[in-house]
Every structure is written in C-alpha cells, then in structure tokens.
Motif scaffolding. Structure first.
Motif, PDB file in Angstrom:
ATOM      1  N   ARG A  13     -51.253   0.629  -9.017  1.00 56.16           N
ATOM      2  CA  ARG A  13     -50.341   1.392  -9.834  1.00 56.16           C
ATOM      3  C   ARG A  13     -49.236   1.045  -9.936  1.00 56.16           C
ATOM      4  O   ARG A  13     -48.555   0.994 -11.234  1.00 56.16           O
ATOM      5  N   THR A  14     -48.603   0.332  -8.946  1.00 53.68           N
ATOM      6  CA  THR A  14     -46.961  -0.239  -9.004  1.00 53.68           C
ATOM      7  C   THR A  14     -47.033  -1.699  -9.623  1.00 53.68           C
ATOM      8  O   THR A  14     -45.946  -2.207  -9.700  1.00 53.68           O
ATOM      9  N   ALA A  15     -48.187  -2.286  -9.649  1.00 54.52           N
ATOM     10  CA  ALA A  15     -47.997  -3.810  -9.895  1.00 54.52           C
ATOM     11  C   ALA A  15     -48.718  -4.201 -11.115  1.00 54.52           C
ATOM     12  O   ALA A  15     -48.520  -5.204 -11.998  1.00 54.52           O
ATOM     13  N   VAL A  16     -49.818  -3.247 -11.505  1.00 54.46           N
ATOM     14  CA  VAL A  16     -50.632  -3.969 -12.716  1.00 54.46           C
ATOM     15  C   VAL A  16     -50.713  -2.913 -13.642  1.00 54.46           C
ATOM     16  O   VAL A  16     -50.311  -3.433 -15.004  1.00 54.46           O
ATOM     17  N   ALA A  17     -51.168  -1.640 -13.602  1.00 54.89           N
ATOM     18  CA  ALA A  17     -51.085  -0.695 -14.753  1.00 54.89           C
ATOM     19  C   ALA A  17     -50.788   0.727 -14.254  1.00 54.89           C
ATOM     20  O   ALA A  17     -50.941   0.985 -12.760  1.00 54.89           O
ATOM     21  N   ASP A  18     -50.161   1.324 -15.054  1.00 56.12           N
ATOM     22  CA  ASP A  18     -49.745   2.783 -14.798  1.00 56.12           C
ATOM     23  C   ASP A  18     -49.936   3.785 -15.867  1.00 56.12           C
ATOM     24  O   ASP A  18     -50.506   3.414 -16.921  1.00 56.12           O
ATOM     25  N   ALA A  75     -47.027  -6.800 -18.902  1.00 63.32           N
ATOM     26  CA  ALA A  75     -46.897  -7.277 -20.103  1.00 63.32           C
ATOM     27  C   ALA A  75     -45.622  -8.209 -20.047  1.00 63.32           C
ATOM     28  O   ALA A  75     -45.504  -9.074 -20.775  1.00 63.32           O
ATOM     29  N   TYR A  76     -44.574  -8.001 -19.197  1.00 61.61           N
ATOM     30  CA  TYR A  76     -43.522  -9.025 -19.231  1.00 61.61           C
ATOM     31  C   TYR A  76     -43.325  -9.745 -17.814  1.00 61.61           C
ATOM     32  O   TYR A  76     -42.544 -10.849 -17.799  1.00 61.61           O
ATOM     33  N   ASP A  77     -43.589  -9.024 -16.711  1.00 62.32           N
ATOM     34  CA  ASP A  77     -43.199  -9.852 -15.378  1.00 62.32           C
ATOM     35  C   ASP A  77     -44.387  -9.541 -14.417  1.00 62.32           C
ATOM     36  O   ASP A  77     -45.017  -8.118 -14.632  1.00 62.32           O
ATOM     37  N   VAL A  78     -44.647 -10.295 -13.345  1.00 59.16           N
ATOM     38  CA  VAL A  78     -45.286  -9.719 -12.179  1.00 59.16           C
ATOM     39  C   VAL A  78     -44.442  -9.655 -11.208  1.00 59.16           C
ATOM     40  O   VAL A  78     -43.467 -10.374 -10.722  1.00 59.16           O
ATOM     41  N   LYS A  79     -44.348  -8.409 -10.679  1.00 59.54           N
ATOM     42  CA  LYS A  79     -43.243  -7.977  -9.696  1.00 59.54           C
ATOM     43  C   LYS A  79     -43.857  -7.680  -8.208  1.00 59.54           C
ATOM     44  O   LYS A  79     -45.125  -7.051  -8.019  1.00 59.54           O
ATOM     45  N   ILE A  80     -43.191  -7.737  -7.543  1.00 59.56           N
ATOM     46  CA  ILE A  80     -43.611  -7.344  -5.997  1.00 59.56           C
ATOM     47  C   ILE A  80     -43.721  -5.763  -6.045  1.00 59.56           C
ATOM     48  O   ILE A  80     -42.839  -5.114  -6.542  1.00 59.56           O
ATOM     49  N   ARG A 124     -42.552 -14.304 -15.093  1.00 64.24           N
ATOM     50  CA  ARG A 124     -42.574 -13.897 -16.335  1.00 64.24           C
ATOM     51  C   ARG A 124     -43.855 -13.976 -16.941  1.00 64.24           C
ATOM     52  O   ARG A 124     -44.476 -15.015 -17.038  1.00 64.24           O
ATOM     53  N   THR A 125     -44.586 -13.043 -17.504  1.00 60.38           N
ATOM     54  CA  THR A 125     -45.723 -13.150 -18.189  1.00 60.38           C
ATOM     55  C   THR A 125     -45.527 -13.009 -19.623  1.00 60.38           C
ATOM     56  O   THR A 125     -46.516 -13.132 -20.377  1.00 60.38           O
TER      57      THR A 125
END
Length: 224
Positions: free
Chosen positions: A22-27, A52-57, A66-67
């Motif tokens: 939920r905090t990194a992929v989808a929410d 959609a825009y970034d992969v974040k820790i 950046r995606t």
C-alpha cells in the motif's frame, strides 16, 4: 509475547507485506470534501497508482527510479507542502510553465484556456446553503476536463502570474471556488507526489442516505 508472535507469524507477515504494497505500489484514497466536484464526490474511494511517476522507498519520499512523467490534467494525490496533509487535486501547470488566473480563466504561457458551458447545478455549501453552480469544460493545451464555479462564493479568482519551478507542479481543484490548492499553499515538489488517481473503486452517498452509487464504480479518472 514471543508465543503470540510465533502463533500469528503468518498474519503478521501478511500485514507487513500489505503495508509495503500500500505504501509503495497501490493505494486507495477516500474523498472527504467537495474540492474536486463535479468529477469526484464526497464518498468516492479512488484507486491510486503509486508507481505512475516514481518507485519510492516505502514510508518515505525518497525516489529510487522515475517511472513516468506527470501530465497536465492528471488527478494526483500528494502531501501538502504547507502541513503534510494528504490532498487530491488536478495538475494544472508543469515545470517551467508561467500560469495565472484572471476572472476564473486559466492562462498558461500567455494562452487562455478554452471554456464550454455544460450545465447548471445546485451545490450545497455549508454554511451558505444551496448555491447555483456553473459547470464548464476547460481545455488547457492537451488536457480537457470538467470544472465547476460558484459565482455566489467569495473566492480567489485572480492569481499570479508565477513560473512553476523545476520538478514542481501547480495544483487546482476542479471545484474552483471551493478548493484549497496551489493558490494558497504554492507549487508542489515532485518528491511530495504520492501517485496518480486512476479510477473510482467504490462510492456511497455519505452526505445523504449512504446508498451505494453503483453507476460510479469503476469510473475512469483519466482526463479526456
């Protein structure tokens, strides 16, 4: 305590993985206010694509890669640069754009958006009561979407001009005269973007009977 953890390690692992997902992929994001009417209603729950825009820790604003690039017209969730509150608005201007509003009309790089009248509605605004709402289609460059104005409400109808800084975005609510957005808290750095709202997952009339609004389930939020 160790016995409790051992007995529930499968469930705890699920919670951990779910939290990371939920905090990194989808929410999902409940809509609590009227600031995005007529496109989002109080009681809508929207699916947010965090990739959609970034992969974040997870649990941080640190980007690993950046995606994709945010586009004008995207509906995004982000942390307010003022106080960290999670908000949902529409990207109205991109890095390097010079943007202003004059009498409710949006101008980007000196070019005024085109407006088409769609219809009239009645909007309840506490504590003012029922007010007339005018719904318009705003065509700003390559983005086209519905907005709403409330002529009877005191609002910031003139703004700027400002130039959007590098890696920042100017956000506006679709309900222009009932939205706290970049006119009040400034532009939003890319690092504070959470994700792009893709579609409505579920919806219920939380201001009335709590009846489900089945016609809104699955509705796409991508601009025209």
């Amino acid at each position: 305590m160790k016995d409790v953890i051992r007995a529930n390690k499968g469930f705890l692992a699920f919670l951990l993985l779910f939290g990371i997902f939920r905090t990194a992929v989808a929410d999902w994001n409940p809509i609590p206010s009227a600031s995005m009417r007529p496109n989002l209603l109080e009681g809508d729950v929207v699916f947010v694509n965090r990739l959609a825009y970034d992969v974040k820790i997870p649990l941080t604003d640190i980007s690993l890669a950046r995606t994709g690039e945010p586009h004008r017209g995207d509906i995004v969730t982000f942390s307010s640069p003022k106080d960290g509150t999670r908000l949902i608005k529409r990207i109205a201007a991109l890095p390097g754009d010079t943007v202003e509003m004059r009498g409710e009309r949006l101008l980007i790089n000196g070019r005024q958006a085109d407006y088409t009248v769609l219809d009239n509605a009645i909007e309840h605004v506490a504590p003012l009561g029922d007010l007339a709402a005018l719904r318009l289609r705003e065509d700003a460059g390559d983005a086209s979407y519905r907005i709403q104005v409330l002529p009877q409400v005191r609002a910031m109808r003139d703004f700027g001009p400002i130039t959007v800084p590098k890696d920042s975005y100017l956000m506006l609510g679709d309900n222009r005269d009932n939205s706290g957005d970049s006119r009040f808290f400034g532009t939003v750095p890319r690092a504070l973007l959470i994700g792009r709202a893709e579609r409505i997952l579920v919806s219920a009339d939380i201001k009335g009977s709590w009846a489900p609004r089945t016609d809104r389930i699955g509705m796409s939020l991508r601009h025209d």
